[in-house]
Design a protein around this motif. Structure first.
Motif, PDB file in Angstrom:
ATOM      1  N   GLU A  61     -18.598  47.206 -15.032  1.00 30.19           N
ATOM      2  CA  GLU A  61     -17.568  46.643 -16.189  1.00 30.19           C
ATOM      3  C   GLU A  61     -16.933  47.505 -17.124  1.00 30.19           C
ATOM      4  O   GLU A  61     -15.502  47.600 -17.139  1.00 30.19           O
ATOM      5  N   ALA A  62     -17.805  48.814 -17.586  1.00 25.74           N
ATOM      6  CA  ALA A  62     -17.296  49.834 -18.266  1.00 25.74           C
ATOM      7  C   ALA A  62     -15.920  50.698 -17.414  1.00 25.74           C
ATOM      8  O   ALA A  62     -14.685  50.323 -17.946  1.00 25.74           O
ATOM      9  N   ARG A  63     -16.656  50.629 -16.143  1.00 25.72           N
ATOM     10  CA  ARG A  63     -15.707  51.654 -14.797  1.00 25.72           C
ATOM     11  C   ARG A  63     -13.719  50.530 -14.501  1.00 25.72           C
ATOM     12  O   ARG A  63     -13.028  51.270 -14.819  1.00 25.72           O
ATOM     13  N   MET A  64     -13.935  49.017 -14.956  1.00 24.10           N
ATOM     14  CA  MET A  64     -12.965  47.837 -14.912  1.00 24.10           C
ATOM     15  C   MET A  64     -12.235  48.491 -16.212  1.00 24.10           C
ATOM     16  O   MET A  64     -10.929  47.991 -16.002  1.00 24.10           O
ATOM     17  N   ARG A 123       0.033  43.503 -11.697  1.00 23.13           N
ATOM     18  CA  ARG A 123      -0.566  44.748 -11.226  1.00 23.13           C
ATOM     19  C   ARG A 123      -1.698  44.557 -10.118  1.00 23.13           C
ATOM     20  O   ARG A 123      -2.264  45.699  -9.781  1.00 23.13           O
ATOM     21  N   GLY A 124      -1.999  43.525  -9.738  1.00 25.99           N
ATOM     22  CA  GLY A 124      -2.963  43.306  -8.309  1.00 25.99           C
ATOM     23  C   GLY A 124      -3.730  42.656  -8.351  1.00 25.99           C
ATOM     24  O   GLY A 124      -4.999  43.153  -7.764  1.00 25.99           O
ATOM     25  N   PHE A 125      -4.439  43.153  -9.721  1.00 28.55           N
ATOM     26  CA  PHE A 125      -5.754  42.234  -9.677  1.00 28.55           C
ATOM     27  C   PHE A 125      -5.836  40.990 -10.175  1.00 28.55           C
ATOM     28  O   PHE A 125      -4.787  39.726 -10.442  1.00 28.55           O
ATOM     29  N   TYR A 126      -7.432  40.501  -9.826  1.00 22.00           N
ATOM     30  CA  TYR A 126      -8.051  39.468  -9.900  1.00 22.00           C
ATOM     31  C   TYR A 126      -9.588  38.905 -10.684  1.00 22.00           C
ATOM     32  O   TYR A 126      -9.710  39.563 -10.266  1.00 22.00           O
ATOM     33  N   HIS A 127      -9.274  37.906 -11.030  1.00 20.81           N
ATOM     34  CA  HIS A 127      -9.898  37.657 -12.293  1.00 20.81           C
ATOM     35  C   HIS A 127     -10.882  36.577 -11.910  1.00 20.81           C
ATOM     36  O   HIS A 127     -10.588  35.346 -12.286  1.00 20.81           O
ATOM     37  N   GLY A 133     -12.290  31.708 -23.501  1.00 23.61           N
ATOM     38  CA  GLY A 133     -13.790  32.650 -24.343  1.00 23.61           C
ATOM     39  C   GLY A 133     -12.771  34.399 -23.940  1.00 23.61           C
ATOM     40  O   GLY A 133     -13.977  35.536 -24.999  1.00 23.61           O
ATOM     41  N   ASN A 134     -12.598  34.506 -23.064  1.00 23.39           N
ATOM     42  CA  ASN A 134     -12.661  36.185 -22.534  1.00 23.39           C
ATOM     43  C   ASN A 134     -11.429  36.920 -23.612  1.00 23.39           C
ATOM     44  O   ASN A 134     -10.677  37.981 -22.957  1.00 23.39           O
ATOM     45  N   ILE A 135     -10.531  35.601 -24.203  1.00 23.87           N
ATOM     46  CA  ILE A 135      -9.380  36.639 -24.762  1.00 23.87           C
ATOM     47  C   ILE A 135      -9.642  36.315 -26.403  1.00 23.87           C
ATOM     48  O   ILE A 135      -9.877  35.558 -26.958  1.00 23.87           O
ATOM     49  N   MET A 136      -9.531  38.340 -26.659  1.00 25.60           N
ATOM     50  CA  MET A 136      -8.998  38.030 -28.164  1.00 25.60           C
ATOM     51  C   MET A 136      -7.541  38.523 -28.766  1.00 25.60           C
ATOM     52  O   MET A 136      -6.919  39.203 -28.627  1.00 25.60           O
ATOM     53  N   ILE A 137      -7.235  37.439 -29.722  1.00 24.11           N
ATOM     54  CA  ILE A 137      -6.006  38.119 -30.675  1.00 24.11           C
ATOM     55  C   ILE A 137      -6.496  38.978 -31.812  1.00 24.11           C
ATOM     56  O   ILE A 137      -6.962  39.181 -33.006  1.00 24.11           O
ATOM     57  N   ASP A 138      -5.413  40.251 -31.852  1.00 23.85           N
ATOM     58  CA  ASP A 138      -5.672  41.470 -33.146  1.00 23.85           C
ATOM     59  C   ASP A 138      -5.099  41.255 -33.873  1.00 23.85           C
ATOM     60  O   ASP A 138      -3.832  39.984 -34.115  1.00 23.85           O
ATOM     61  N   ASP A 147     -14.087  40.312 -21.560  1.00 24.78           N
ATOM     62  CA  ASP A 147     -14.896  40.364 -20.233  1.00 24.78           C
ATOM     63  C   ASP A 147     -14.200  40.566 -19.203  1.00 24.78           C
ATOM     64  O   ASP A 147     -14.132  39.356 -18.737  1.00 24.78           O
ATOM     65  N   VAL A 148     -14.400  41.394 -18.359  1.00 27.61           N
ATOM     66  CA  VAL A 148     -14.494  41.858 -17.249  1.00 27.61           C
ATOM     67  C   VAL A 148     -14.760  41.597 -16.247  1.00 27.61           C
ATOM     68  O   VAL A 148     -14.260  42.302 -15.064  1.00 27.61           O
ATOM     69  N   TYR A 149     -16.275  41.666 -15.764  1.00 27.14           N
ATOM     70  CA  TYR A 149     -17.192  41.917 -14.441  1.00 27.14           C
ATOM     71  C   TYR A 149     -16.569  41.483 -13.786  1.00 27.14           C
ATOM     72  O   TYR A 149     -16.616  41.951 -12.066  1.00 27.14           O
ATOM     73  N   GLY A 150     -15.588  39.997 -13.578  1.00 20.71           N
ATOM     74  CA  GLY A 150     -15.127  39.181 -12.627  1.00 20.71           C
ATOM     75  C   GLY A 150     -14.086  39.581 -12.049  1.00 20.71           C
ATOM     76  O   GLY A 150     -13.109  39.003 -11.615  1.00 20.71           O
ATOM     77  N   VAL A 151     -12.941  40.401 -13.007  1.00 16.48           N
ATOM     78  CA  VAL A 151     -11.947  41.170 -12.547  1.00 16.48           C
ATOM     79  C   VAL A 151     -12.194  42.539 -11.015  1.00 16.48           C
ATOM     80  O   VAL A 151     -13.042  43.417 -11.363  1.00 16.48           O
TER      81      VAL A 151
END
Length: 475
Positions: A61-64, A123-127, A133-138, A147-151
């Protein structure tokens, strides 16, 4: 081993965010600021431990996160990755002034999710695990993907990737087709047939949602994110997480209600129902030798409706005793049943209120059937109605969800309901209900009404009133 990870951040206060069997998330606070988040992966089985030892999930996940950031996606900044034997942890910087996406209204949520899905696909990514629940607004209104483990990076984004992302959004939201086509799909040049993609996404969303509901119901019958398990020598119970409940006291109060004849809502050989403070307590007799305890069935039915966003009393707890008798505890709704309202109040109601209530009922039953939900005892006495004509469903031990409700069962439900509504409700009003139902199910309302009316004519009308049960015959 988790203590070893804690030792690296001893000068922070660890505030739990989510805690599951194999993954925990903490907010690390120092000097009053939410400065860091740490996701700890602590596998249980030997195989999971071996996998995480060789290829830590948090490292992937860190690498993604690094890859997504390089491609211009807004994601949390990785500050550290830790590994102690089979336990690993990902540390990211907090997002200033952030709030979860689910706090926004539905229209805003849908727009944010569609925009983010579009950015990923372009950008060529799939999740694989894309949800609200995986999105926050600043604080500036920017949306961040957490949470990008599934990307993963696709070799070539195809129509199936669009269908997959769109179906995940449709699981929890129902944006109109024009929003999908104008603001989303037209931004993807490789989508040739927009309406085909939308239809495929809707069908997949329905299947995914049913699977998600089944999983949530199963997880409610063990300690986890939804329930806490309580076990004594006399019973075991599952209590909704976050609810402080004195089960023994509630049981004693319910038995006292039964013995003194106070606050009793229902008294039958199979079931007894009473009000205990702000709770509704329903006890069931022991089932047959191979049958599941009735309260467990009612709990599963209640949560099937609850996770499908069908209005029900708040789920609180389920209890099974040593003799397999059982108890269901829900929030108490001080509301009248639909049949009593139709018998006592219908003639005095404003016409607009009558129409709104019957249309709401038709859409509610239609939505249940559309979702594959079947209530084997769909009678007017099992609906509660509030002052705004919102309708809640009770008596859920015969509720099931499948791929689809057959036409025979749907007709049976409609006949059950039609023959539990007082004779004083005219045929024109019953037609309004059928019209609203047929609109959801995409059926011909007149043909459907004639079928229901024909089958109803040979049955008695049975319903409850403030004076007791009442039986009527069609004219």
């Amino acid at each position: 081993m988790i203590d070893g990870i804690r030792a690296r951040y001893m000068d922070y206060y660890w505030e739990p965010v989510t805690q599951r069997r194999m993954r925990s998330v903490y907010r690390l606070v120092r000097q009053g600021h939410h400065t860091l988040y740490i996701k700890v992966y602590h596998p249980r089985s030997a195989l999971q431990m071996l996998r995480n030892l060789l290829a830590p999930k948090t490292l992937k996940e860190a690498r993604m996160l690094y890859v997504l950031a390089r491609h211009g996606m807004k994601v949390p900044l990785v500050t550290n990755h830790l590994k102690i034997h089979t336990v690993s942890a990902l540390v990211t910087r907090g997002i200033e002034g952030s709030m979860p996406l689910w706090r926004l209204d539905e229209t805003s949520r849908v727009k944010v999710m569609l925009d983010m899905a579009l950015s990923l696909l372009q950008r060529g990514f799939y999740h694989r695990d894309f949800h609200v629940g995986n999105i926050m607004i600043d604080e500036k209104g920017n949306s961040y993907l957490l949470d990008v483990y599934g990307v993963y990076k696709a070799r070539k984004v195809k129509e199936r990737h669009v269908v997959g992302m769109l179906s995940q959004i449709l699981m929890a939201h129902s944006p109109a087709d024009d929003v999908l086509t104008e603001d989303y799909l037209n931004g993807l040049p490789f989508v040739k047939h927009v309406q085909t993609v939308v239809e495929k996404a809707r069908l997949r969303a329905e299947a995914k949602r049913k699977s998600w509901v089944r999983g949530n119901v199963r997880r409610s019958l063990r300690s986890g994110s939804f329930s806490d398990k309580v076990r004594t020598g006399e019973y075991f119970a599952f209590v909704r997480k976050g609810i402080s409940l004195d089960l023994d006291k509630i049981m004693a109060c319910h038995r006292d209600n039964m013995s003194r004849g106070v606050d009793i809502l229902k008294l039958q050989e199979k079931t007894q129902l009473s009000r205990v403070n702000g709770y509704c307590v329903k006890t069931y007799a022991s089932p047959g030798p191979i049958a599941r305890p009735y309260a467990l069935r009612a709990w599963k039915g209640l949560l099937t409706l609850y996770f499908n966003a069908v209005p029900v009393p708040e789920p609180v707890a389920v209890v099974v005793f040593r003799d397999r008798s059982s108890m269901l505890i829900t929030g108490f709704l001080d509301l009248a049943t639909l049949d009593k309202i139709l018998y006592h109040d219908y003639s005095d109601m404003e016409n607009t209120d009558k129409v709104r209530m019957l249309k709401y009922l038709g859409r509610l039953v239609g939505q249940m059937h559309y979702l594959g939900i079947y209530h084997a005892d769909l009678k007017a006495c099992n609906f509660l109605v509030d002052a705004d004509q919102r309708i809640f469903i009770v008596d859920t031990d015969r509720v099931t969800q499948s791929r689809a409700v057959t036409r025979r069962r749907r007709i049976k439900n409609l006949v059950q309901l039609n023959t539990s509504i007082p004779l004083g409700v005219p045929r024109s009003a019953r037609m309004r209900f059928i019209w609203a139902y047929a609109e959801v199910m995409h059926e011909q309302p007149r043909e459907l009404f004639n079928k229901v009316w024909k089958l109803s004519r040979h049955r008695d009308i049975v319903y409850t009133t403030s004076q007791g049960d009442k039986v009527e015959a069609w004219d």
